[in-house]
Every structure is written in structure tokens, then in C-alpha cells.
Write a protein that holds these residues in place. Sequence first.
Motif, PDB file in Angstrom:
ATOM      1  N   GLY A 117      22.445  80.519  18.835  1.00  0.00           N
ATOM      2  CA  GLY A 117      21.816  80.105  17.589  1.00  0.00           C
ATOM      3  C   GLY A 117      21.032  78.811  17.758  1.00  0.00           C
ATOM      4  O   GLY A 117      21.140  78.126  18.780  1.00  0.00           O
ATOM      5  N   PRO A 118      20.235  78.445  16.767  1.00  0.00           N
ATOM      6  CA  PRO A 118      19.373  77.259  16.879  1.00  0.00           C
ATOM      7  C   PRO A 118      20.151  75.950  16.808  1.00  0.00           C
ATOM      8  O   PRO A 118      21.256  75.890  16.280  1.00  0.00           O
ATOM      9  CB  PRO A 118      18.438  77.400  15.674  1.00  0.00           C
ATOM     10  N   ARG A 119      19.539  74.899  17.347  1.00  0.00           N
ATOM     11  CA  ARG A 119      20.106  73.560  17.257  1.00  0.00           C
ATOM     12  C   ARG A 119      20.146  73.101  15.797  1.00  0.00           C
ATOM     13  O   ARG A 119      19.347  73.538  14.972  1.00  0.00           O
ATOM     14  CB  ARG A 119      19.277  72.575  18.072  1.00  0.00           C
ATOM     15  N   ILE A 120      21.062  72.205  15.509  1.00  0.00           N
ATOM     16  CA  ILE A 120      21.154  71.630  14.172  1.00  0.00           C
ATOM     17  C   ILE A 120      19.839  70.915  13.850  1.00  0.00           C
ATOM     18  O   ILE A 120      19.363  70.084  14.631  1.00  0.00           O
ATOM     19  CB  ILE A 120      22.337  70.651  14.076  1.00  0.00           C
ATOM     20  N   GLY A 121      19.246  71.261  12.726  1.00  0.00           N
ATOM     21  CA  GLY A 121      18.012  70.625  12.301  1.00  0.00           C
ATOM     22  C   GLY A 121      16.748  71.286  12.787  1.00  0.00           C
ATOM     23  O   GLY A 121      15.648  70.849  12.444  1.00  0.00           O
ATOM     24  N   LYS A 122      16.861  72.347  13.589  1.00  0.00           N
ATOM     25  CA  LYS A 122      15.662  72.991  14.117  1.00  0.00           C
ATOM     26  C   LYS A 122      14.887  73.708  13.016  1.00  0.00           C
ATOM     27  O   LYS A 122      13.653  73.706  13.010  1.00  0.00           O
ATOM     28  CB  LYS A 122      16.051  73.975  15.226  1.00  0.00           C
ATOM     29  N   VAL A 160      35.763  82.468  25.274  1.00  0.00           N
ATOM     30  CA  VAL A 160      35.724  81.060  25.683  1.00  0.00           C
ATOM     31  C   VAL A 160      34.948  80.197  24.696  1.00  0.00           C
ATOM     32  O   VAL A 160      35.352  79.086  24.367  1.00  0.00           O
ATOM     33  CB  VAL A 160      35.106  80.919  27.097  1.00  0.00           C
ATOM     34  N   GLY A 161      33.832  80.726  24.218  1.00  0.00           N
ATOM     35  CA  GLY A 161      32.933  79.942  23.363  1.00  0.00           C
ATOM     36  C   GLY A 161      31.750  79.441  24.157  1.00  0.00           C
ATOM     37  O   GLY A 161      31.891  79.042  25.316  1.00  0.00           O
ATOM     38  N   GLN A 162      30.575  79.487  23.558  1.00  0.00           N
ATOM     39  CA  GLN A 162      29.353  79.094  24.262  1.00  0.00           C
ATOM     40  C   GLN A 162      28.697  77.861  23.648  1.00  0.00           C
ATOM     41  O   GLN A 162      27.675  77.394  24.162  1.00  0.00           O
ATOM     42  CB  GLN A 162      28.335  80.260  24.224  1.00  0.00           C
ATOM     43  N   ARG A 163      29.252  77.352  22.559  1.00  0.00           N
ATOM     44  CA  ARG A 163      28.589  76.246  21.873  1.00  0.00           C
ATOM     45  C   ARG A 163      29.586  75.147  21.552  1.00  0.00           C
ATOM     46  O   ARG A 163      30.726  75.416  21.175  1.00  0.00           O
ATOM     47  CB  ARG A 163      27.924  76.745  20.587  1.00  0.00           C
ATOM     48  N   VAL A 164      29.135  73.904  21.702  1.00  0.00           N
ATOM     49  CA  VAL A 164      30.000  72.768  21.380  1.00  0.00           C
ATOM     50  C   VAL A 164      30.109  72.621  19.867  1.00  0.00           C
ATOM     51  O   VAL A 164      29.384  73.264  19.101  1.00  0.00           O
ATOM     52  CB  VAL A 164      29.448  71.464  21.991  1.00  0.00           C
ATOM     53  N   SER A 165      30.988  71.747  19.427  1.00  0.00           N
ATOM     54  CA  SER A 165      31.155  71.505  17.989  1.00  0.00           C
ATOM     55  C   SER A 165      29.924  70.793  17.435  1.00  0.00           C
ATOM     56  O   SER A 165      29.137  70.193  18.176  1.00  0.00           O
ATOM     57  CB  SER A 165      32.389  70.640  17.754  1.00  0.00           C
ATOM     58  N   ALA A 166      29.777  70.855  16.115  1.00  0.00           N
ATOM     59  CA  ALA A 166      28.643  70.197  15.462  1.00  0.00           C
ATOM     60  C   ALA A 166      28.674  68.693  15.710  1.00  0.00           C
ATOM     61  O   ALA A 166      27.631  68.061  15.946  1.00  0.00           O
ATOM     62  CB  ALA A 166      28.666  70.498  13.967  1.00  0.00           C
ATOM     63  N   ALA A 167      29.864  68.098  15.685  1.00  0.00           N
ATOM     64  CA  ALA A 167      29.977  66.652  15.907  1.00  0.00           C
ATOM     65  C   ALA A 167      29.518  66.280  17.311  1.00  0.00           C
ATOM     66  O   ALA A 167      28.797  65.289  17.508  1.00  0.00           O
ATOM     67  CB  ALA A 167      31.420  66.202  15.678  1.00  0.00           C
ATOM     68  N   THR A 168      29.911  67.067  18.306  1.00  0.00           N
ATOM     69  CA  THR A 168      29.507  66.802  19.683  1.00  0.00           C
ATOM     70  C   THR A 168      28.013  66.994  19.852  1.00  0.00           C
ATOM     71  O   THR A 168      27.342  66.219  20.549  1.00  0.00           O
ATOM     72  CB  THR A 168      30.264  67.733  20.645  1.00  0.00           C
ATOM     73  N   GLU A 169      27.459  68.022  19.204  1.00  0.00           N
ATOM     74  CA  GLU A 169      26.020  68.270  19.303  1.00  0.00           C
ATOM     75  C   GLU A 169      25.228  67.101  18.737  1.00  0.00           C
ATOM     76  O   GLU A 169      24.223  66.672  19.311  1.00  0.00           O
ATOM     77  CB  GLU A 169      25.663  69.563  18.566  1.00  0.00           C
TER      78      GLU A 169
END
Length: 307
Positions: free
Chosen positions: A52-57, A268-277
Motif C-alpha cells: 500500500g502507499p506511504r502515509i501522506g502519499k 510475517v508482515g511486510q510493513r512497519v507500524s505507522a509510528a515507525t514509518e
Amino acid sequence: YPLYGNWAWGGGWTSQLGVNYGLGHGYCDFAGSGVVHAVGGITALAVSMIIGPRIGKYTRTGKANPMPGHDMTMVLIGCFILAFGWFGFNPGSTLGASGNGNLRIGTIAVNTMLAGCTGSIASLLYMWIRFGKPDASMAGNGLLAGLVAITAPSGFVNTVGAAIIGFAAGMLVCLSVEFIERVLKVDDPVGAISVHGTCGLWGVISVGLFADGTSNYGGSWNGVNGNVTGLFYGDPSQLVAQLIGCATLVGIIFTLSYVFNWLVDVVVGQRVSAATELQGLDIPEMGALGYPEFQLVSASLEVPAAD
């Protein structure tokens, strides 16, 4: 990659389309526009759709917000390093410099240079005409797009064909970046899907169009006597073989990549948490800032709290 590489380079079924079905010399991909680049680009598309897209994209209305890279100088240095490496990648795929057609190594090197140059020029002109300003980052992507596109046909085309293939790739990458970002709503931070995926497929197709029938690699290719010849030089069946290779790549490789990476995402998960991003991955992943000057500038601009 190993699966499609076997089909194309390991005597697999796509390479035998000429022997078994009379389609030119079968699927031809001299140094890997399809086997290497398009496989990577198509896989990038599958993974980007999962992540999925980056936060704010994107705004709530779906409009794409530009998120420029941190350092244009580093971006272009990286492009030039890649371009330098391509002269081992393409000419080196002759696996020799003499005998059995390997003297064509010089032509392949020139084709590689021409396609990269015309690709960069095409992207620069496209962005200048469309948006009123030349775009350095897209000029770099145009350079890589031309190099990706010439990777498959470099051993089979002449210099005029190489220049045309590269120029077309430079235009195509600009159109593809816009389509993927604005229409498909897939967030591709550096345009890798377009550079490697879209232009890799174009490179594969261009073999079936521009191969001039003058290459001689021991008198045959993929078990078919004679030289690889494309549509513009009298053999439309070669184009059919290339299109079958492209359809196979898009259909099977995309499906397998999506399924495999979806399973990884579930397990496993492919994306970090929103806070880490939002924090950036340097500290959470590596324990150190890649660009500490950003942190210093940010800290110096902070407004002290009121007493």
C-alpha cells in the motif's frame, strides 16, 4: 527469477518456441530485459499493491502528493553508477570477446550507450514540454529506462534501432510513472515498476521488431539456424514469440509474486507500524541516522515551550 530464467535461458519452453512451433528463434532475451528487469518490475508491482502507499502519499480525494527524494545529487550519481555497470551487464553477456559472434561485443557496447543517452533525452524533453521544466529525476529514470529496454535486443539490433528503442523507452517511462501513480494508485517511490517492468517488457517486444538479422552467434540461436530477425526486417513470427514471452511473464510471474508475498505478509508482515514509518526507518531498523544533518536542522528549528 530462476523459473523464468530457466524458461528463457535454460532451454525451457519459451526458448523452444522456434524449434517446436516455428516462431522465429523462440523467445530471445540477450541480457535480460525480461528475465532480470521485467521480472523484478512485475514483482515490485505485486509487492507495492500488497504494502500500500506511504502515509501522506494520497489525499482523501485520491490525488497524489509529490514526495521528492532527499538528495538529487545522490540520485543522479546512483544512475551514472548503474549506467557504468551496464557495460559489463550487456557486452559481458557475450561471455567472450572473440569467436562465434563474440566480436559483436563492440556493437553491443555502443547500442547500450546510445539507448541510455536517447532515453534520458526523451524523458527530459517530455517533462519539459509537458510541465514547463526539465525534471532531473525523470532524466535519470529515462537513462535507466533506455538501458533496461536495450538489454534484451542489444545483441540483435543495429545502432539506429538501439537509438529508437532507447528514445521510446524514455517517453514510455514518463507515461508509465504517471499511469501507475494516478490511475492504478500504486505508490512507487522511485519509479522502479515503470523503469524495470514497463520498459523491460518494451525491450523484449523490441527484439521482435528491430532485430536486423546480422548477428551471428555460431550460426544459430535457441537451436534454430540463422540469425534473429524481427518484424521490420522480414520475420513477424519472432514478434509472436516475444509477445508470448511477455504474456507469460506478466501472467505467471505476477501471480506467483503476489501469492508468495501475500503469504509473507500474512505470516510475517511486510510493513512497519505507522509510528515507525513517520519516524523513519533509520533508527528503528539500523540504530543510527543515515542523514544526521536532517536531525540537527530539525532540532535547531524547534520552538521552545513557553514557561
